[in-house]
Design a protein around this motif. Structure first.
Motif, PDB file in Angstrom:
ATOM      1  N   ASN A 111       0.942  -1.313   0.042  1.00 52.04           N
ATOM      2  CA  ASN A 111       0.029   0.011  -0.132  1.00 52.04           C
ATOM      3  C   ASN A 111       0.713   1.210  -0.041  1.00 52.04           C
ATOM      4  OD1 ASN A 111      -2.606  -1.320   0.094  1.00 52.04           O
ATOM      5  ND2 ASN A 111      -2.391  -1.664   1.979  1.00 52.04           N
ATOM      6  N   HIS A 115      -1.333   3.160  -6.212  1.00 52.19           N
ATOM      7  CA  HIS A 115      -2.168   2.103  -6.661  1.00 52.19           C
ATOM      8  C   HIS A 115      -3.592   2.738  -6.677  1.00 52.19           C
ATOM      9  CE1 HIS A 115      -2.435   1.590  -2.456  1.00 52.19           C
ATOM     10  NE2 HIS A 115      -3.891   0.966  -2.854  1.00 52.19           N
ATOM     11  N   ASP A 117      -7.449   1.334  -5.980  1.00 57.33           N
ATOM     12  CA  ASP A 117      -7.992   0.031  -5.219  1.00 57.33           C
ATOM     13  C   ASP A 117      -8.698  -0.886  -6.157  1.00 57.33           C
ATOM     14  OD1 ASP A 117      -6.965   0.672  -2.640  1.00 57.33           O
ATOM     15  OD2 ASP A 117      -8.666   1.881  -2.227  1.00 57.33           O
ATOM     16  N   HIS A 263      -3.558   6.401  -5.115  1.00 58.04           N
ATOM     17  CA  HIS A 263      -3.173   6.713  -3.621  1.00 58.04           C
ATOM     18  C   HIS A 263      -2.009   5.869  -3.330  1.00 58.04           C
ATOM     19  CE1 HIS A 263      -6.137   3.547  -3.349  1.00 58.04           C
ATOM     20  NE2 HIS A 263      -5.379   3.403  -2.312  1.00 58.04           N
ATOM     21  N   ARG A 278     -11.531   0.323   6.100  1.00 62.82           N
ATOM     22  CA  ARG A 278     -12.237   0.948   4.569  1.00 62.82           C
ATOM     23  C   ARG A 278     -13.288   0.259   4.400  1.00 62.82           C
ATOM     24  NH1 ARG A 278      -8.695  -0.853  -0.116  1.00 62.82           N
ATOM     25  NH2 ARG A 278     -10.454  -1.770  -1.074  1.00 62.82           N
TER      26      ARG A 278
END
Ligand SMILES: [Fe+2]
Length: 292
Positions: A111, A115, A117, A263, A278
């Motif tokens: 992360n 990338h 999501d 992000h 999330r």
């Protein structure tokens, strides 16, 4: 209450005030937030101490919750959160920070790469909503890059060259960059999917670059050439002028549109507890046919 949105970066990202999202919203509020997302691509809400159920309810205003199977090396019995919430914390199922060499933690380090999501799913995600339940003081920022502005800044020849290109995305590529070894079972689960490199937003009609650390090749190109070109595009798209860095306050809720942004999270002291949860709004279409 009246929603107002203040742009907090020259290109994109807005800070929303005048709304309590822990309570059910009216249709006008939902429409105002959707319009804000179409325009700003990232919205920040402060002081929203959401429960998991309230976060789910707020998320459902914008579509269907994406379920999370197949997107992680964490086994079901090791999950801290239910399957319809994605765990962006550094914690195990007993609420303790993961050990440095824990496979789940090493996987999560992906992360820190830019990338979008779920770009490794045939139908990639629409919005992600991240709730900062326990935040850290130093590091652990979430940085966003505006892929519309990045597209607009390309020269004409590059725009023409990439218009119809298709990439293959897989968690194998993003984790492979970090030297994370996947098992044979994970390899089968992480089978690559195809995504168009240029996307058009369904409401605004704006084009954007659909890049992600998960993108590991360009269909029809030699692999090294494709990766080198994708790396060049990512470098272009993540110049400071296209990036908003979000420094978290407890109970912030940040929504981003994965169709228009990339992000990443920045490093932090992982001996501390950082509890981020999330929810994800599923997308409604593939960007390109999966047929080879
Ligand atoms: Fe992410």
């Amino acid at each position: 209450m009246t929603i107002s949105i203040r742009q907090i970066h020259p290109a994109f990202a807005g800070e929303v005030s005048g709304i309590d999202i822990t309570r059910p919203l009216g249709a006008d509020d939902v429409a105002a937030i959707e319009a804000g997302m179409d325009r700003h691509a990232v919205l920040v809400f402060h002081d929203q101490p959401l429960t998991d159920d309230q976060q789910r309810a707020f998320t459902r205003n914008f579509g269907t919750l994406e379920q999370a199977p197949g997107g992680h090396v964490t086994k079901l019995h090791e999950r801290r959160l239910p399957i319809d919430m994605q765990d962006a914390s550094n914690l195990d199922q007993h609420q303790r920070p993961l050990a440095r060499d824990d496979r789940r933690r090493m996987f999560n380090l992906g992360n820190q790469l830019w990338h979008s999501d779920s770009s490794y799913r045939a139908v990639p995600a629409k919005y992600s909503l991240l709730s900062g339940r326990i935040v850290v003081d130093k590091g652990g920022h979430t940085e966003f890059a505006d892929m519309r502005a990045a597209y607009d800044a390309l020269d004409d020849a590059t725009r023409a060259e990439i218009e119809d290109l298709v990439c293959e995305h897989s968690l194998m590529f993003s984790r492979g960059v970090l030297g994370f070894d996947v098992t044979d079972g994970e390899r089968a689960m992480f089978r690559p999917v195809r995504q168009s490199l240029v996307r058009t937003h369904p409401v605004t009609g704006r084009k954007s670059l659909f890049l992600s650390a998960h993108a590991g090749s360009i269909v029809g190109w030699p692999v090294p050439e494709g990766r080198a070109f994708l790396r060049e595009l990512v470098e272009h798209a993540t110049q400071p002028r296209f990036v908003y860095s979000h420094k978290w306050r407890q109970y912030d809720l940040v929504i981003w549109d994965n169709r228009q942004t990339m992000h990443r999270v920045t490093r932090f002291d992982e001996s501390l507890v950082r509890d981020m949860r999330r929810t994800t709004v599923a997308g409604d279409a593939m960007t390109v046919s999966q047929a080879a």
